[in-house]
Write an enzyme that holds these catalytic residues in place. Structure first.
Site, mmCIF file in Angstrom:
data_model
loop_
_atom_site.group_PDB
_atom_site.id
_atom_site.type_symbol
_atom_site.label_atom_id
_atom_site.label_comp_id
_atom_site.label_asym_id
_atom_site.label_seq_id
_atom_site.Cartn_x
_atom_site.Cartn_y
_atom_site.Cartn_z
ATOM 1 N N ASN A 119 0.688 40.027 -20.084
ATOM 2 C CA ASN A 119 1.497 40.536 -21.201
ATOM 3 C C ASN A 119 0.987 40.005 -22.530
ATOM 4 O O ASN A 119 0.620 38.831 -22.641
ATOM 5 C CB ASN A 119 2.961 40.134 -21.023
ATOM 6 C CG ASN A 119 3.546 40.712 -19.748
ATOM 7 O OD1 ASN A 119 2.967 41.636 -19.184
ATOM 8 N ND2 ASN A 119 4.656 40.179 -19.296
ATOM 9 N N GLY A 130 6.286 41.460 -11.330
ATOM 10 C CA GLY A 130 6.420 42.580 -12.265
ATOM 11 C C GLY A 130 5.113 43.198 -12.698
ATOM 12 O O GLY A 130 4.964 43.575 -13.860
ATOM 13 N N HIS A 137 -4.832 39.080 -21.360
ATOM 14 C CA HIS A 137 -5.030 40.315 -22.123
ATOM 15 C C HIS A 137 -4.770 40.121 -23.621
ATOM 16 O O HIS A 137 -4.567 41.098 -24.339
ATOM 17 C CB HIS A 137 -4.137 41.443 -21.574
ATOM 18 C CG HIS A 137 -4.578 41.936 -20.219
ATOM 19 N ND1 HIS A 137 -3.811 42.746 -19.416
ATOM 20 C CD2 HIS A 137 -5.743 41.731 -19.531
ATOM 21 C CE1 HIS A 137 -4.471 43.018 -18.290
ATOM 22 N NE2 HIS A 137 -5.630 42.399 -18.332
#
Ligand code: OAD
Length: 248
Positions: A101, A185, A118
């Site tokens: 995230n 998730g 990321h």
């Protein structure tokens, strides 16, 4: 495929990988599936180096809007982010938190040691020097870089498709040394993160997926807990810290 029961082992080295699903209950949309970000905006228009070269204003606008949403008062860390921060404070072994995230909800939830593979939405990078800075809520090509004093050299510090994720050497070393790997998730669609479960398994780790849905990679995990992160992550943390006898 029950391997070791998760509650009967003493874990030395745990790697947790999170994806967009952990922030879904904080009000940030996920990428895939109905209503996901990539349904509203084509990846190739906003999340590749080619897109930035072709239409930088569109790319700045896309990330400025995401940054603005992240900073809106209603987006707050949830019980899952806070539970992982509690794990960092209380777990007696080694814990590494790796996130795909770009939001800052882990930090705002209290985590201090994490790898943003990321990149980070609240940071920007000078394309000339590679220096990384805190980003203001809004920036675009007209802003001068603080290091080179040029216009147009600042870009979002996010990893685009076709670019190499960050911290990969450290993350691989952690995976090769872990005895428990947990993916929370994430849909398992994007490599190299989607392959971490196999790296961990080859290193002999037990693996757990937390996700309300069956994913591309579900079959690769020894254990699967189906449910939202805000329920399942506090359960995991109780088990790892308190050894409260939760069974899988
Ligand atoms: P995805 O949007 O691909 O997947 C989100 C996952 O979260 C899905 O598997 C959902 O089932 C799950 N999910 C939804 N609600 C949840 C909840 N309350 N609790 C737990 N899980 C829930 O997002 P990622 O897997 O993170 O990369 O996507 C990986 C990468 O693809 C992103 O980092 C981004 C994207 O393109 C880049 O931009 C480089």
């Amino acid at each position: 495929m029950a391997r070791d029961s998760l509650d009967r082992r003493h874990w030395h080295s745990v790697v947790v990988l999170t994806g967009a699903g952990i922030s879904a209950e904080s009000g940030l949309g996920t990428f895939r599936g109905a209503g996901g970000l990539w349904e509203q905006q084509r990846v190739e228009d906003v999340a590749t180096p080619e897109a930035f070269a072709r239409d930088p204003e569109l790319v700045y606008r896309f990330y400025n809007a995401r940054r603005e949403h992240l900073c809106a008062g209603e987006v707050q860390p949830n019980a899952a982010h806070r539970a992982l921060a509690e794990l960092e404070r209380s777990f007696p072994g080694n814990l590494a938190l790796v996130t795909q995230n770009v939001d800052n909800l882990h930090e705002r939830g209290g985590s201090r040691r994490l790898y943003h593979m990321h990149g980070e939405l609240m940071k920007m990078r000078c394309q000339r020097s590679g220096s990384v800075f805190e980003a203001p809520a809004y920036f675009d090509a007209a802003d001068r870089c603080v290091c080179c004093d040029e216009e147009g050299s600042l870009r979002p510090h996010v990893v685009w498709f076709g670019e190499m994720p960050l911290h990969m050497d450290e993350i691989h070393a952690l995976l090769e040394d872990c005895d428990l790997f947990v993916a929370i998730g994430t849909s398992g669609n994007v490599y190299p993160a989607a392959g971490f479960v196999q790296v961990a398994r080859q290193a002999g780790a037990t693996t757990l997926e937390i996700n309300p849905e069956i994913t591309e990679g579900s079959g690769l995990f020894h254990h699967q807990w189906r449910g939202p992160a805000t329920e399942q992550v506090p359960r995991l943390v109780s088990l790892l810290v308190g050894n409260q006898g939760t069974s899988v």
